[in-house]
Each structure stands twice: as C-alpha cells, then as structure tokens.
Enzyme design. Structure first.
Site, PDB file in Angstrom:
ATOM      1  N   HIS A 180      46.488  41.709  35.221  1.00  0.00           N
ATOM      2  CA  HIS A 180      47.930  41.959  35.295  1.00  0.00           C
ATOM      3  C   HIS A 180      48.744  40.874  34.587  1.00  0.00           C
ATOM      4  O   HIS A 180      49.962  41.016  34.450  1.00  0.00           O
ATOM      5  CB  HIS A 180      48.365  42.053  36.759  1.00  0.00           C
ATOM      6  CG  HIS A 180      49.487  43.020  36.983  1.00  0.00           C
ATOM      7  ND1 HIS A 180      50.219  43.574  35.946  1.00  0.00           N
ATOM      8  CD2 HIS A 180      50.009  43.551  38.126  1.00  0.00           C
ATOM      9  CE1 HIS A 180      51.132  44.387  36.438  1.00  0.00           C
ATOM     10  NE2 HIS A 180      51.030  44.391  37.765  1.00  0.00           N
ATOM     11  N   ARG A 181      48.104  39.801  34.140  1.00  0.00           N
ATOM     12  CA  ARG A 181      48.836  38.795  33.374  1.00  0.00           C
ATOM     13  C   ARG A 181      49.271  39.335  32.017  1.00  0.00           C
ATOM     14  O   ARG A 181      50.316  38.955  31.488  1.00  0.00           O
ATOM     15  CB  ARG A 181      47.977  37.545  33.171  1.00  0.00           C
ATOM     16  CG  ARG A 181      47.687  36.754  34.432  1.00  0.00           C
ATOM     17  CD  ARG A 181      46.749  35.601  34.146  1.00  0.00           C
ATOM     18  NE  ARG A 181      45.456  36.042  33.632  1.00  0.00           N
ATOM     19  CZ  ARG A 181      44.455  35.233  33.302  1.00  0.00           C
ATOM     20  NH1 ARG A 181      44.610  33.919  33.431  1.00  0.00           N
ATOM     21  NH2 ARG A 181      43.311  35.705  32.859  1.00  0.00           N
TER      22      ARG A 181
END
Length: 496
Positions: free
Chosen positions: A467-468
């Site tokens: 999700h970065r």
C-alpha cells in the site's frame, strides 16, 4: 583443522554461489581422500538459502582432505577441501570430522595474491587480511563471583546467559572451584551450532573425539539423555556467604530446566537453507510493507473450455497447458493495462522504481521448502513461449535444480493455493515486489448465468499489494482486469 604448509596443497573455499549468501550446507561429497580430480570436475553438492548447487573444483590434483562431513553448514570463505596439485598420492582417510575451533585457519598459498580465489560457480571468495582473534586466557579476578564466570562460559558456548545468583556488592561470593575453573569445551563451529539448536550445554557433554573434542554424536547423545534419565544433578549447597545473596535470581535459576524437552515426543529441526531464507524473507516483508489484500470470485467456465481447446492445438503440442498458463497471461495483460503496479519501493533513496519489464514469479513448493523462481521478460512471450517457460520452471524446481539467478529480479508473483484444495488466502509479498496473486481451487458451484442458476466453474482470486506504492484504486483495477480476462478469455485478444 590441520594447517597445510606444503606449497603444492590448494585449499578450495566455499564460494558465494548466489550473490549475498553467507553459508551453505554440504549435501553430498562426490570424491574422497585419495581421489584424482580434474579442472571443472564436480566434487560436491551444496544447498544454499536459495537452491542446491553442484560445485566444480577449479584445478587438477589429488584430494588430500575433506574439511567437513556431509550435513555440515559452512560459512562462505571457509576451506572445504584440500587438493594436492602436485599430483602426489594422498593417504587414505576416514570420514571427515570438523576441526576444533582453537586451531588456526589454513594458510593461503602466496601465489594467489589479494584477489578472489578462482572458482567455477558463483562469485568466488574475497581474501581478507582479517585473522582469527586468539582466545583470551586471562584469569578471572578474585573479586568476581563464580556464578558470573559460569554465565560468561555458557554464553560462549552459544546458549545465552545462564541465570545464576548475583554476587552481593559488599562481599565476594564463593563457589566450587570446578565451576570457576572449568575450561571451555572443545568443539568445532558446526558442532556448537548443533548444540545450540538442540538446547544442549556443551559444558555438560562428555567428549569422545581425539584430544577431548566434542563430536556431533556426543551432542545427539546428550540431547537424548533427558528422555532416558530425566533426573538432574543436585546443585551444590550454598555456603554461608552465598546464603546472603538475594533469592530473586535463585527463582529464575530454578526455572531454567523448562528449556529441556522430551526427545521421545518432540523433534527439533535446525532452521537452515531454503526454510531459513523463506522465514527471514516473509518476516521482513510482513513487517516492512503494509499489506492490503482484496478478493474476487469469478466464473472461469469459458477459460476452462479454452484450456481444453488449446490442449488439442497443434501449436501447443508437447507443451503443458493448464489453467495456470491462462491465469499468468491474464495477469500480464492486467499489468500492461495498469503498469504502475509493476514497481518496487526503494527505502534507501525514498523512490518508487517502476519496472518496464515483467519477471513473473511462480511460487513453487519443493521438498526443500518454498521457492519463487521467475520467468524473465514474461511480458514479451507468446502463449506457447510462456507455456514452455512455465513447464521448465516447474520441472527444475521439483528436481531441486533451480539456480539462484532464476530466483532474483522478480517483479510480481503468482501463488496457486488451489492445487491443495484451498479456496483462497492472504499471500505475503515476495520481498522487493509490490503485488502477489493467489489463485484458489476451481470447482463447480451454483452460479447465476444468463438469468438462470447453473453449475459453473468458479474460483476465488486474492491480490495482496504494497500500500506504500499501490493505492486501493490501482490494486482493485488490476484484480478486476484479471477476473475479467478469466471470465471472458477473448479479452486476451482485445486487450492484449
């Protein structure tokens, strides 16, 4: 380890067969002392954290000595075999025993210079000017207590700090002379590691090797001892001086036997090789990259029909055609439509690295553990080429012959948990990648098709992503595109 001083004896060191590896286990020796070897001849098979690799010797000669027996884990850079390059015969020798840790390292022939030693596999071994630090033999000051000495001794043996009664600051604490003056047990590094893995204190092991050296058999015998004779020796009674010591540490010491285990009902397996690398990679990934997993259930009946049709296609003759092939192609199409998902996170430089190529990883369960080899430049391959690459990858993995290079540089991965009858899962990212697709079992289920409930071939897909660098929208689009292709395989043409 006996030091060879003859100029004709060459020491072949454990090379780095995969960039960055630090150790390897000797699985099998193909030569014995006295055998003649030639340049390029395979002398042993080793297992690294990534694969099993055969090591060829880089010169001609006669085997003088095998430094380690089979099953020993050896650090990169340590000598594993001595070869007499003059061609002279070597005396017959029994099975090799690891050398005691107190002796010096074998000397390097001066003619080798300061560069890397020539090897035929891997990256060689960089020579180092670092020498082994001699063992300290300084006596323990009289004011220090014997229990503290025992704690230091146990830590040197590889078992951590032993809980002992702490000395009173106002007066020295007396202890039996045997505990204070006990010498450090003689054992080679692999034997010390085995003892640590089995929870055996080397100080309590009776050595059977020459010169009082503890062998692997001694450690195994000591490990099995609790099951045969669970009674433990009675601790010495405290003297009046020790009676003044606080009772808190004594309670901790009394709990120490809990570390023992029943050898008859439990089995301890050292963590090494592929299992060790997998554990480190999964822990690092799970606690570094913020994982998000999304799911979708899809009707793949048309895909299953296409698989059967392709099996009879003349262009696919001799190739392995299965649902995984079309799932892989569907993922490649989805990446083409959403290229930002094919990236990695560079923590050091605080950059997102977008890849303009796809090295498609396929998680494979092997007898030695889970590995993830990848198909290089999978995005450029036609369907027959992709089928051929998948077949070779799977066959090589099952035989345990996957090379370290085949497991490096992956960008995305597929894991097929459906082969085990599992509906789906939440896969953990392969380190350095941003997405992994899990494929569940394909089975008949009631499904609404054209307004009617019919039995259809259905599966569940799960996509985990970092999700970065992958937002929910991007991850959802990728998963939806894979599902759309599998539901309507004609999109392989219209979208591809």
């Amino acid at each position: 380890m006996t030091t060879m001083t003859e100029a004709s004896v060459r020491e072949f060191k454990m090379p780095d067969v995969g960039e960055g590896l630090t150790e390897a286990e000797i699985l099998k020796w193909y030569v014995q002392p006295g055998d003649t070897v030639t340049d390029g001849q395979v002398v042993c098979e080793v297992e690294t954290a990534k694969a099993a690799v055969e090591l060829p010797i880089p010169y001609d000669g006669v085997v003088r000595e095998l430094r380690f027996p089979e099953g020993t884990t050896v650090d990169v850079g340590m000598s594993i075999i001595a070869v007499d390059v003059s061609g002279g015969s070597a005396p017959a020798a029994a099975a090799p025993e690891p050398a005691p840790a107190v002796e010096e390292e074998p000397e390097e022939p001066k003619s080798q210079g300061s560069g890397r030693q020539p090897v035929l596999v891997g990256y060689g071994v960089a020579t180092s000017s670092t020498k082994r630090r001699p063992r300290k033999s300084a006596e323990i000051p009289a004011q220090e207590s014997a229990p503290v000495s025992a704690a230091v001794q146990a830590e040197l043996n590889g078992h951590g700090t032993v809980a002992e009664a702490a000395p009173a600051p106002s007066a020295p604490v007396s202890a039996p002379a045997t505990a204070a003056d006990r010498p450090r047990p003689l054992a080679k590094p692999p034997v010390r590691k085995l003892a640590k893995d089995l929870g055996v204190d080397l100080a309590s092991v009776v050595p059977s090797g020459p010169d009082g050296i503890i062998t692997r058999e001694d450690v195994h015998a000591a490990a099995a001892a609790p099951a045969q004779a669970p009674a433990r020796p009675t601790a010495p009674q405290p003297t009046p001086a020790t009676a003044q010591v606080s009772t808190a540490p004594v309670t901790t010491a009394a709990a120490a036997p809990a570390a023992s285990y029943d050898a008859g009902r439990e089995t301890r397996i050292p963590v090494k090789g592929v299992r060790k690398a997998t554990a480190q990679a999964m822990v690092g990934s799970a606690f570094t990259a913020p994982h998000v997993t999304e799911f979708v259930t899809v009707d793949v009946t048309r895909t299953m029909k296409l698989v059967e049709e392709l099996k009879g296609d003349k262009d696919m003759q001799g190739l392995r055609v299965n649902p995984l092939l079309l799932i892989a192609k569907a993922l490649l199409v989805a990446i083409k439509r959403n290229p930002d998902v094919n990236a990695s996170w560079d923590e050091a430089n605080q950059e997102i690295v977008r890849k303009h190529y796809v090295n498609l990883g396929i998680a494979a369960a092997t007898p030695r553990g889970l590995i993830v080899p990848n198909i290089k430049d999978a995005h450029d391959k036609t369907l027959p080429q992709l089928a051929e690459a998948l077949g070779e990858l799977v066959a090589t993995a099952r035989e345990g012959r996957t090379s370290p290079a085949a497991m490096q540089g992956g960008t995305v991965t597929i894991t097929n948990v459906g082969v085990f009858g599992v509906d789906t899962g939440t896969p953990i990212l392969n380190p350095g990648e941003s997405a992994i697709l899990a494929v569940g079992v394909i089975k008949l289920q009631p499904w609404v098709h054209k307004g009617k409930v019919k039995p259809r071939q259905v599966t569940t897909l799960a996509l985990s992503f970092d999700h970065r660098l992958v937002d929910g929208e991007l991850g959802s689009k990728v998963l939806a595109d894979v599902a759309a292709v599998l539901e309507q395989p004609k999109r392989l043409i219209t979208w591809g």
